[in-house]
Design a protein around this motif. Structure first.
Motif, PDB file in Angstrom:
ATOM      1  N   ARG A 300       2.413 -10.296   3.631  1.00 18.40           N
ATOM      2  CA  ARG A 300       3.150  -9.291   3.718  1.00 18.40           C
ATOM      3  C   ARG A 300       2.991  -8.675   5.213  1.00 18.40           C
ATOM      4  O   ARG A 300       2.169  -8.579   5.885  1.00 18.40           O
ATOM      5  CB  ARG A 300       2.623  -8.096   2.845  1.00 18.40           C
ATOM      6  N   ILE A 301       4.451  -8.288   5.665  1.00 23.20           N
ATOM      7  CA  ILE A 301       4.181  -7.490   7.052  1.00 23.20           C
ATOM      8  C   ILE A 301       4.484  -6.189   6.922  1.00 23.20           C
ATOM      9  O   ILE A 301       5.351  -5.487   6.217  1.00 23.20           O
ATOM     10  CB  ILE A 301       5.411  -8.195   7.934  1.00 23.20           C
ATOM     11  N   LYS A 302       3.645  -5.317   7.353  1.00 22.33           N
ATOM     12  CA  LYS A 302       3.769  -3.838   7.194  1.00 22.33           C
ATOM     13  C   LYS A 302       4.042  -3.223   8.610  1.00 22.33           C
ATOM     14  O   LYS A 302       3.548  -3.303   9.831  1.00 22.33           O
ATOM     15  CB  LYS A 302       2.495  -3.264   6.739  1.00 22.33           C
ATOM     16  N   GLU A 303       5.347  -2.651   8.553  1.00 21.48           N
ATOM     17  CA  GLU A 303       6.056  -2.226   9.877  1.00 21.48           C
ATOM     18  C   GLU A 303       5.128  -0.880  10.077  1.00 21.48           C
ATOM     19  O   GLU A 303       4.893  -0.143   9.199  1.00 21.48           O
ATOM     20  CB  GLU A 303       7.511  -1.917   9.747  1.00 21.48           C
ATOM     21  N   GLY A 304       4.904  -0.364  11.535  1.00 21.70           N
ATOM     22  CA  GLY A 304       4.573   0.904  11.795  1.00 21.70           C
ATOM     23  C   GLY A 304       5.598   2.004  11.218  1.00 21.70           C
ATOM     24  O   GLY A 304       6.840   1.710  11.181  1.00 21.70           O
ATOM     25  N   THR A 305       4.951   3.153  10.905  1.00 23.34           N
ATOM     26  CA  THR A 305       5.985   4.259  10.798  1.00 23.34           C
ATOM     27  C   THR A 305       5.925   5.443  11.656  1.00 23.34           C
ATOM     28  O   THR A 305       5.041   5.332  12.640  1.00 23.34           O
ATOM     29  CB  THR A 305       5.283   5.052   9.534  1.00 23.34           C
TER      30      THR A 305
END
Ligand SMILES: Nc1ncnc2c1ncn2[C@@H]1O[C@H](COP(=O)(O)OP(=O)(O)OP(=O)(O)O)[C@@H](O)[C@H]1O
Ligand SMILES: [Mg+2]
Lengths: 317, 273
Positions: A300-305
């Motif tokens: 899974r890739i979690k983009e920055g917020t």
């Protein structure tokens, strides 16, 4: 006929834009309240037709900037221009082009919602504005409350009323100082949708909010201010990209030996979390952490917020 | 898009009168909404004064000029209620707006300072004249009952002139106090400790000739004296002070108050409490 409208379009879209002064221009703006330095030398320019988010923690100076734009407060030094005209001149034309929703709720004594909106239209030179008033009352879902006094409205309805009030004269520039404070999630979403609609119709919008997730979706650009200083400003997506690191999460079906890499943030038997520095590609990372791809069950890739970017900007100082 | 933008810059003529007229309308609607407080109560007060001073006590008082005490009292009462109500109207309008927060509308909407001052003062003037009209009406009834005839007005133009100038002066004064005040107590203090004594000591109830010479001189420093006597001269043709001095003082006060009210609207605070 065709060429005529074609030229109009070209003129309207590009040429005018070249000569149109920007909706907001701050030039070395300073505001002190006694010893408190609320705004310290802030300069920026807003672009025609954009949604610009003015973000910052409590006391950062957001409302102070907006108060200067509405001429409620005078700058200590520096200047603020709206459509190229210094706000200190208090030109009627400048005020007529501006819509303002204050952070503090406003009441109106004995007057009802509809009366206030009618008077407010008149203040802006619109003697008969029933169509627009009814449109706004409906749009904001307070038509049924139009005969109530302002103090009889709930907090959220007061906000909606204030938004209607700011829009009676169809301003070209809208200043929203925390328009969704104390508003429930459903209404918040519909308010933001309305803001987007106004923006699509050509209104430039400056807003402040503490709901960063919503700001991220809505704002073309954001300016982050802290303790009266401008810390970062740029396109929302770019700022998030530059100021955060993407995270990649590897789910494991078989535990693996501990990885020795600066990019690995945490590791357990079930998962490994890595951080990818801005600009690094996935393949390059894989090459560097030496993880056996056979043990991976999922990625899974979690983009920055924006929230992370915001906190990173603040902690940088 | 091209044409739309041009339309915006052509919208200026509408910004000339509509904002002012609307604000004036709002001021009038505001006091009409609380008509019990703004018109009926002052009317009650005046009636009580007429009953107590004019009718009960007044029977035994005679003035050297041969005027009945009731006829002497009526113009003073009319002045008192008009000026007081004009002051109340503009000061409480500004104060309430500060309290509710809608004071920011003065700043946000495309008003000029003069438009704000004139709308507030004319609103106060209209309230003053409304109260004045009913006070005159009731007074005439009293006069008819007690003296058997209406009280005539000797110099109508002078009467109207002083009513106008007096009400405008106190309307402006109300604007100044409204913008200056930090809370309701301060305004009540101005009304109770400064305005009311000035009105009472300005010769509403007694003639200067009844005073000790020392107090007669002190009283001449009270600007209210000149408004009250100007109006009294207009009604019964008798004045305790030189009518030209009264004229000078009234014009001077009005201009001074107008300029100060312009200043207070320009420099006042628009931040709610
Ligand atoms: N009228 C005032 N008098 C004195 N100090 C003030 C005044 N208004 C604001 N300040 C101070 O100026 C600083 C900036 O306040 P401002 O209201 O602009 O912050 P903000 O970014 O809008 O905060 P928030 O997110 O809480 O609304 C704060 O330190 C505040 O205490
Ligand atoms: Mg604020």
């Amino acid at each position: 006929m065709l060429t005529h409208s074609f030229f109009n379009k070209i003129i309207g879209k590009y040429v005018i834009r070249l000569f149109m002064p920007s909706p907001i221009l701050l030039n070395h703006l300073v505001k002190n309240y006694g010893k408190v330095q609320a705004v310290q030398d802030i300069s920026f320019e807003m672009k025609e037709g954009e949604v610009l988010g003015l973000l910052g923690p409590n006391g950062a100076g957001k409302t102070s900037i907006i108060s200067i734009l509405t001429s409620l407060e005078k700058p200590t030094s520096g200047e603020a221009k709206i459509f190229g005209i210094d706000v200190a001149l208090e030109e009627k034309q400048t005020k007529a082009s501006l819509g303002f929703v204050p952070q503090e709720l406003v009441s109106h004594g004995f007057f009802t919602v509809e009366e206030v909106l009618r008077f407010h239209s008149g203040y802006f030179g619109l003697a008969d504005n029933k169509a627009q008033i009814d449109y706004l009352l409906n749009k904001l879902g307070i038509y049924i409350h139009k005969d109530k006094k302002i103090r009889e409205l709930s907090g959220g309805m007061k906000r909606r009323f204030l938004i209607a009030k700011a829009l009676v004269h169809r301003p070209k520039l809208l200043l929203l100082d925390e328009p969704t404070a104390g508003v429930d999630i459903e209404l918040r979403n519909s308010l933001w949708e309305f803001v987007r609609e106004l923006n699509n119709q050509g209104t430039s919008i400056l807003l402040t909010t503490h709901y960063l997730e919503e700001a991220e979706k809505l704002c073309d650009r954001v300016a982050i201010i802290h303790l009266g200083k401008l810390r970062q400003m740029g396109k929302t997506a770019e700022l998030v990209k530059n100021m955060t690191q993407r995270q990649i999460v590897f789910q494991l079906h078989t535990p693996t030996s501990s990885l020795q890499s600066p990019y690995v943030k945490s590791q357990s038997d079930k998962q490994i979390i890595c951080q990818i520095p801005a600009g690094m590609e996935l393949g390059e990372l894989m090459g560097k952490i030496h993880l056996d791809t056979k043990v991976i069950s999922d990625i899974r890739i979690k983009e920055g917020t924006l929230e992370e970017a915001f906190l990173n900007v603040l902690s940088e100082a | 898009m091209f044409y739309q933008r041009h339309k915006v810059s052509l919208a200026t003529p509408e910004l000339r009168w509509t904002p002012f007229v609307t604000l004036l309308k709002k001021e009038i609607v505001r006091f009409l909404k609380v008509i019990n407080q703004t018109v009926v109560t002052p009317l009650m007060n005046s009636s009580l004064y007429l009953l107590i001073f004019g009718v009960s006590l007044g029977r035994s008082i005679d003035l050297s000029s041969g005027v009945s005490y009731l006829a002497f009292l009526i113009p003073g009462l009319v002045t008192m209620s008009m000026l007081n109500n004009a002051f109340q109207n503009s000061s409480s309008s500004v104060l309430n707006s500060k309290f509710h927060g809608d004071i920011i509308d003065f700043k946000i909407a495309p008003f000029s300072t003069h438009q704000v001052v004139w709308a507030l003062s004319l609103g106060a003037l209209i309230r003053g004249f409304a109260v004045g009209a009913v006070t005159i009406g009731v007074s005439e009834v009293f006069h008819l009952v007690v003296k058997g005839s209406f009280l005539g007005i000797q110099h109508p133009l002078i009467f109207i002139y002083y009513l106008f100038v007096g009400t405008m002066t106190f309307a402006s004064f109300g604007i100044i106090v409204g913008f200056w005040a930090k809370n309701f107590e301060q305004v009540n203090a101005i009304g109770g400790f400064i305005l009311l004594p000035l009105i009472y000591l300005g010769g509403v109830f007694y003639s200067l000739e009844n005073l000790h010479p020392f107090w007669r001189i002190v009283s001449q420093g009270n600007p209210l004296l000149y408004f009250i006597n100007g109006i009294r001269y207009g009604v019964i043709g008798v004045s305790d002070v030189n009518i030209w001095t009264a004229f000078g003082v009234s014009v001077g006060s009005m201009i001074a108050m107008y300029l100060l009210s312009i200043r207070s609207v320009k420099t006042g605070s628009y931040i709610r409490w």
